[in-house]
Scaffold this motif. Structure first.
Motif, PDB file in Angstrom:
ATOM      1  N   SER A 247       0.870  -1.172   0.000  1.00 35.88           N
ATOM      2  CA  SER A 247       0.000   0.000   0.000  1.00 35.88           C
ATOM      3  C   SER A 247       0.907   1.222   0.000  1.00 35.88           C
ATOM      4  O   SER A 247       1.803   1.336   0.842  1.00 35.88           O
ATOM      5  CB  SER A 247      -0.902   0.027   1.238  1.00 35.88           C
ATOM      6  OG  SER A 247      -1.543   1.281   1.351  1.00 35.88           O
ATOM      7  N   ASP A 248       0.680   2.122  -0.959  1.00 36.37           N
ATOM      8  CA  ASP A 248       1.551   3.294  -1.028  1.00 36.37           C
ATOM      9  C   ASP A 248       1.266   4.276   0.106  1.00 36.37           C
ATOM     10  O   ASP A 248       2.049   5.182   0.340  1.00 36.37           O
ATOM     11  CB  ASP A 248       1.405   3.992  -2.384  1.00 36.37           C
ATOM     12  CG  ASP A 248       0.175   4.867  -2.475  1.00 36.37           C
ATOM     13  OD1 ASP A 248      -0.934   4.311  -2.439  1.00 36.37           O
ATOM     14  OD2 ASP A 248       0.310   6.102  -2.584  1.00 36.37           O
ATOM     15  N   ALA A 249       0.149   4.092   0.816  1.00 29.53           N
ATOM     16  CA  ALA A 249      -0.212   5.002   1.910  1.00 29.53           C
ATOM     17  C   ALA A 249       0.221   4.402   3.246  1.00 29.53           C
ATOM     18  O   ALA A 249      -0.170   3.285   3.577  1.00 29.53           O
ATOM     19  CB  ALA A 249      -1.713   5.251   1.918  1.00 29.53           C
ATOM     20  N   PRO A 250       1.010   5.112   4.034  1.00 28.81           N
ATOM     21  CA  PRO A 250       1.345   4.640   5.381  1.00 28.81           C
ATOM     22  C   PRO A 250       0.147   4.737   6.321  1.00 28.81           C
ATOM     23  O   PRO A 250      -0.885   5.338   5.986  1.00 28.81           O
ATOM     24  CB  PRO A 250       2.474   5.574   5.813  1.00 28.81           C
ATOM     25  CG  PRO A 250       2.297   6.803   4.990  1.00 28.81           C
ATOM     26  CD  PRO A 250       1.685   6.369   3.698  1.00 28.81           C
ATOM     27  N   ASP A 251       0.277   4.175   7.498  1.00 28.75           N
ATOM     28  CA  ASP A 251      -0.845   4.083   8.436  1.00 28.75           C
ATOM     29  C   ASP A 251      -1.497   5.437   8.707  1.00 28.75           C
ATOM     30  O   ASP A 251      -2.727   5.546   8.762  1.00 28.75           O
ATOM     31  CB  ASP A 251      -0.384   3.466   9.763  1.00 28.75           C
ATOM     32  CG  ASP A 251      -0.024   1.999   9.641  1.00 28.75           C
ATOM     33  OD1 ASP A 251      -0.058   1.460   8.512  1.00 28.75           O
ATOM     34  OD2 ASP A 251       0.313   1.387  10.680  1.00 28.75           O
TER      35      ASP A 251
END
Length: 652
Positions: A247-251
């Protein structure tokens, strides 16, 4: 040779003698000929008029229309001859053009059939295969849809056949998020191979007919998928396209909204206005991980210099950082002729070339006029473009970018003849993957793009309740063609208007129960209650984040959508196939937002027991006139699952 004297020939006729034992094909007597079961499906081929019928479990799950196949100058009429070759059934089909036939090669496989049609002698023209929409039941897939003058801003039918979509430029280069995959309520599916431009119509050009037309080359290849349920067909397509590798989005980008200036200001944004907007959101206690400056900042489209409205870009970025947020910037590959970068790039051959005159740049139209497109396949152009992005990061402290662009246009010529439109999508994804996309992701699509794991934002929406409904249906459409990390358009809409408070509140509530939140219009400009309801929605999303992150990890492991239709969980629930305004977040949380004016709605729950979060009660069956005041998002937790306790703890 295979006899075609009878009305129907069968897959087994061609394969039984040579390969029945090794493929497990078992010829079965039928009144009109022979049929064969292959991993639960049966394919019958009518000789005259020619027709294909796929059955599963005794039910027709897909059937061609009449005519089944056509091309420039003719239509298929009958089966003239057939033979077996390398495990495939090869049919020679007669046509209304005495000089031409169509060769159809049918390859049986586990739960699938491959079809490859070619005009003979070879033709450079179009070739279409046509299916009876009713044979599949309800239809889903494709991603964002169009119909004539209507585009995905205001048009997204669910199921597809209810809106008769038409996309005459269906292909990897289009700006819309489209996918060459469709699936049905009866457990059949279609996957189109090839990267050419296609014309796709579901009941639009011909009522009741699904028209799939390859516009050039005289060839069309597809795979028919056959499974017990729609969800299983989707999972088969994930096996073809691939699941996200990351996922290119972090938490933190799942936990808090990204705020983008577009719908708040459109191109009238100024440095002072941008900073006042960001401070107002911050001071209202509404979380934000990034404040992103959208269109309206550059001197010219294509240049990477700030215009006079932004006298101190470095100071502006510093002030955003002092608010505890990151700073983002809108960019594209389009360069308008009045920009300095256009002149430079054109002189050095760094723009896509014209097909008609390769000595000139290709000129395309976008929403800000005529432009050229930076050619990412040219190594020098790619390095030059990215060098300017890095300069923005170095000079001003920009943290990331919102890429809003096309990577190719069908009217342009590729850098090399061997490069396809899909190759340019790949190049765009590789380029964007090197930057923080800040939770707004990138609009990169076509089979295989799923592996990139980008957040996918849907196209702009109008600022009204009808558009909110379109946004919900579009999120389901994108999720079920293999893109699990979805976000709606900016909360409240972003197509040149501003929402009223009811639209803004209800949109924020709906977005709270999706994977990520993408915001723009500030509630601070409304009354204190609107601010409170908006803040409550964001806080709700924060409480759901641990559950959402578990669903993200599941998507990475299996390709399973995070946001999904109700029939994925209960394929026997026939009513679920036409529910347009509810979804499951994971398998354990049913979301039924209010998407219209008013404070009540009907809720379809399906089987089992559910905990009604707003009213602290266990409910079963459908709920009529369910009350949901302006501060209430109807949520229902499925009882008796591994997620029940954690969801109840987060929501109560």
């Amino acid at each position: 040779m295979v006899s075609t004297m009878g009305r129907t020939i069968s897959l087994a006729v061609a394969l039984a003698t040579a390969v029945a034992s090794c493929l497990g094909l078992a010829p079965v007597a039928a009144a009109s000929g022979l049929s064969v079961d292959r991993s639960g499906y049966r394919l019958d081929i009518d000789r005259a008029p020619f027709r294909l019928t796929v059955r599963h479990g005794g039910q027709v799950v897909l059937r061609t229309a009449s005519p089944a196949i056509d091309f420039d100058g003719g239509t298929v009429t009958n089966v003239r001859s057939s033979h077996y070759s390398a495990g495939n059934l090869v049919l020679s089909l007669g046509t209304t053009d005495p000089a031409r036939t169509v060769q159809l090669t049918i390859g049986p496989g586990e739960h699938r059939l491959s079809l490859a049609a070619q005009v003979r002698p070879p033709s450079a023209g179009r070739l279409g295969v046509h299916y009876d929409l009713a044979s599949g039941g309800h239809w889903y897939g494709q991603g964002e849809t169009t119909r004539g003058a209507q585009d995905p801003i205001a048009f997204q039918p669910w199921p597809l056949e209810t809106g008769q979509p038409l996309d005459p430029a269906f292909g990897p280069a289009e700006y819309y998020m489209t996918e060459p995959f469709w699936f049905t309520s009866r457990g059949s599916g279609l996957y189109l191979l090839g990267n050419g431009v296609k014309d796709v119509s579901l009941g639009n050009r011909h009522p009741g007919v699904f028209d799939l037309t390859e516009l050039a080359g005289g060839e069309l290849s597809a795979t028919i998928l056959v499974r017990d349920t729609a969800r299983e067909v989707f999972q088969d397509y994930v096996g073809i396209a691939g699941k996200p590798e990351k996922s290119d989005a972090p938490d933190y980008q799942y936990r808090e909204p990204v705020w983008n200036s577009w719908a708040q200001f459109y191109t009238a944004v100024t440095q002072q206005g941008f900073l006042d907007w960001a401070r107002g959101i911050h001071d209202a206690g509404i979380p934000a991980h990034t404040f992103s400056l959208d269109d309206g900042w550059s001197a010219h489209y294509g240049d990477f210099t700030f215009n006079a409205k932004f006298p101190d870009p470095h100071g502006m970025v510093d002030q955003v950082h002092r608010l505890g947020a990151r700073f983002g910037l809108w960019v594209s590959l389009w360069a308008n002729p009045d920009s300095a970068n256009y002149a430079l790039a054109a002189s050095r051959g760094w723009l896509l070339k014209s097909k008609a005159d390769p000595a000139k740049p290709c000129t395309v139209q976008w929403w800000n006029g005529a432009a050229g497109i930076v050619d990412l396949a040219n190594p020098e152009a790619n390095a030059w473009y990215q060098g300017q992005l890095h300069q923005l990061m170095t000079d001003y402290g920009v943290d990331g970018f919102k890429f809003d662009t096309r990577f190719f246009d069908e009217s342009c010529a590729p850098y090399r003849p061997d490069l396809s439109m899909a190759d340019y999508q790949r190049l765009g994804a590789q380029m964007a993957d090197g930057y923080d996309l800040q939770g707004v992701g990138i609009r990169s699509h076509w089979t295989g793009a799923q592996r990139n794991g980008f957040v996918v934002r849907e196209i702009d929406k109008e600022a009204n309740f009808a558009a909110l409904g379109v946004a919900v249906r579009q999120l389901l459409a994108l999720s079920t063609v293999g893109y699990p990390f979805v976000t709606s358009d900016m909360i409240g809409g972003s197509d040149g208007q501003h929402p009223d408070r009811q639209v803004l509140i209800r949109w924020a509530q709906a977005a709270a129960a999706t994977p990520l939140m993408y915001a723009s219009t500030s509630p601070v400009g409304f009354d204190a209650q609107t601010v409170q309801y908006y803040r409550d929605a964001v806080r709700l999303h924060e409480r759901l984040t641990p559950y959402i992150l578990r669903q993200r990890d599941r998507a990475l492991a299996t390709g399973e959508p995070i946001m999904k239709p109700l029939f994925f969980e209960d394929p026997q629930d026939q009513a679920a196939y036409t529910i347009t305004d509810e979804w499951l977040l994971g398998d354990g949380l049913l979301v039924a937002p209010v998407l219209t004016e008013g404070t009540s709605r009907d809720v379809h729950l399906g089987h089992g027991a559910w905990f009604d979060v707003a009213n602290h009660r266990v409910v079963r069956g459908d709920l009529h006139d369910y009350h949901a005041g302006p501060g209430t998002l109807p949520l229902f937790v499925r009882m008796g699952t591994g997620d029940t306790d954690s969801l109840l703890a987060a929501l109560l």
